[in-house]
Motif scaffolding. Sequence first.
Motif, PDB file in Angstrom:
ATOM      1  N   ASP A   1      41.196  39.191  50.197  1.00 52.01           N
ATOM      2  CA  ASP A   1      42.143  39.765  49.253  1.00 52.01           C
ATOM      3  C   ASP A   1      41.364  40.266  48.045  1.00 52.01           C
ATOM      4  OD1 ASP A   1      44.255  40.513  47.733  1.00 52.01           O
ATOM      5  OD2 ASP A   1      45.271  38.571  47.735  1.00 52.01           O
TER       6      ASP A   1
ATOM      7  N   GLN B   1      42.848  39.469  44.598  1.00 52.28           N
ATOM      8  CA  GLN B   1      42.669  38.087  44.167  1.00 52.28           C
ATOM      9  C   GLN B   1      41.238  37.831  43.709  1.00 52.28           C
ATOM     10  OE1 GLN B   1      43.590  35.262  47.208  1.00 52.28           O
ATOM     11  NE2 GLN B   1      43.468  33.474  45.853  1.00 52.28           N
TER      12      GLN B   1
ATOM     13  N   GLU C   1      40.844  39.453  40.225  1.00 48.02           N
ATOM     14  CA  GLU C   1      41.570  38.701  39.206  1.00 48.02           C
ATOM     15  C   GLU C   1      40.843  37.404  38.853  1.00 48.02           C
ATOM     16  OE1 GLU C   1      45.472  38.075  40.607  1.00 48.02           O
ATOM     17  OE2 GLU C   1      46.157  40.150  40.251  1.00 48.02           O
ATOM     18  N   THR C   2      40.276  36.750  39.835  1.00 43.03           N
ATOM     19  CA  THR C   2      39.539  35.508  39.569  1.00 43.03           C
ATOM     20  C   THR C   2      38.303  35.776  38.723  1.00 43.03           C
ATOM     21  OG1 THR C   2      40.306  34.619  41.684  1.00 43.03           O
ATOM     22  CG2 THR C   2      38.422  33.532  40.647  1.00 43.03           C
TER      23      THR C   2
ATOM     24  N   ILE D   1      39.137  31.143  47.759  1.00 38.73           N
ATOM     25  CA  ILE D   1      38.998  32.485  48.321  1.00 38.73           C
ATOM     26  C   ILE D   1      37.897  32.449  49.370  1.00 38.73           C
ATOM     27  CG2 ILE D   1      38.450  34.884  47.823  1.00 38.73           C
ATOM     28  CD1 ILE D   1      39.512  34.447  45.025  1.00 38.73           C
TER      29      ILE D   1
END
Length: 595
Positions: A75, A78, A81-82, A118
């Motif tokens: 993703d 994701q 964003e992390t 992740i």
Amino acid sequence: MADAVSNVPVQSGAVEAKKPLLGLSFLENLSEMSMLRQIGLLVGLAASVAIGFAVVLWSQQPDYRPLLGSLAGMDANQVMETLAAADIAYTVEPNSGALLVKADDLARARLKLAGAGIAPADSNIGFEILDKEQGLGTSQFMEATRYRRGLEGELARTVSSLNNVKGARVHLAIPKSSVFVRDERKPSASVLVELYPGRSLEPSQVMAIINLVATSVPELSKSQITVVDQKGNLLSDQQELSELTMAGKQFDYSRRMEGLYTQRVHNILQPVLGSGRYKAEVSADVDFSAVESTSETFNPDQPALRSEQSVNEQRQSSLPPQGVPGALSNQPPGPASAPEQARQQAAAAGAVAPGQPLLDANGQQIMDPATGQPMLAPYPSDKREQATRNYELDRSISYTKQQQGRLRRLSVAVVVDDQVMTNAAGEVTRTPWTADDLARFTRLVQDAVGFDASRGDSVSVINTAFVADSFDDAVIDIPFYSQPWFWDVVKQVLGVLFILVLVFGVLRPVLNNLTHAGKGKELQNIGDGDVELGDMDGVDGALANDRVSLSGPQNIMLPSPSEGYEAQLNAIKNLVAEDPGRVAQVVKEWINADE
């Protein structure tokens, strides 16, 4: 030449010098250039400024390292964003799609992604496909296809879990079962493995993949499995794999045996000599041939009775001989060869009927001394004896199977450093070992490795001086150019040097040429563009220090009258050489003025 210069017509009235455009003289000079030269100059200046900014940005750019080789199966939103929440700068390499972060933030970025859970998503579909809702009218063919697809996905996941395998695909060909034996077909499988760059699979690993797939599918034999890598190389050659696997196992066994004997030598010599004061190597000749033998031997000196059969027959009858006499009885008897007395006794005995008392020569009955009864003439009798004996010789049968990996020969080489002694003054002296000491070391090594002279083993222990400080742990000094900060400094220094060269080597000369190109324009042509000079000797001091320039597409500077005749002569020669057309025009004006 002085006269020629002094005869240049002088302009009738003095004119005021033209003011520079917007107070900047280089703009006036720029406006006097042709359109093509103006465009080229502006493009060059813009390119220089752009290159300068690019070099500055390059020198300030940090060192990026790959965090993820690819965002495929993950993703991406994701992940970004992390990293943004952790204030970690990142970039994506456009060619390979790798995610890059700063070298200083690499470890922290990995921890953040692991903490966020992740991980690359598995694109293979396993048995979870069976958990999906199936329609009411699903056929048996679709159910079998889904099961086979799920089994292929599970096998691909298992194969992909190997260290050197990046991804895998498994294809199963499972035929439909038949009740007829002659129509029965065996299943087969093919495996495609995608390896990481620079890695390969060992023959033992290929055999492991084959066995894994074979034991996962019913009635699937190992010979019906094909393994291919992403480059199209066939990895599942059964004969070659078996040979390489056996050779690899034999090599590993030999190395382990040599390591075991080397450790034994190390354990026995280290307490005596110390660490780093000796070097030992062991070479083992191992026999991996398999030998089976059967032998049968006999010992003729020790016969044994195996079986015996004996027959003893005796017949006796009280009747005289009966029956038709044969041919022998019809023949006359031959001449007697027995003595006379024996013939008489036989005649006497033959005269007595069987069972009648025997009489001696005097006619008296012969008495049996054992029983005291008169002896009777014997009846006719038949006696037969037969014996069969079977003897067995001593025999031994032996079956021998020699174990593989037998040690055929062992060779041990040990080199010992000189003795190092330090006296009270701190001086270090080296002394070779004596022959008795080397003999003791040899016996220790022989006993440690199990020396066998009949096997052909050899143990060599020699004494030689080692290179100085070869046994000390030297501190490796990492050169400064290998330090990570060195290249950052080099990039910044190169950027500064490039900017300085760009400014002082390109921009400054161009601006100076534009700025100072219009200096000395004190005498300009107003009407027809002619230049007139008065008498050099009659000009005042202020005019004597001025420089004369000829107007035209390019301003040509002439020396001032005070610089001397030689300077003026050289300037005119240069003017004639550089622009003969303009000089010819001046001479033409002189001729017209004289007329």
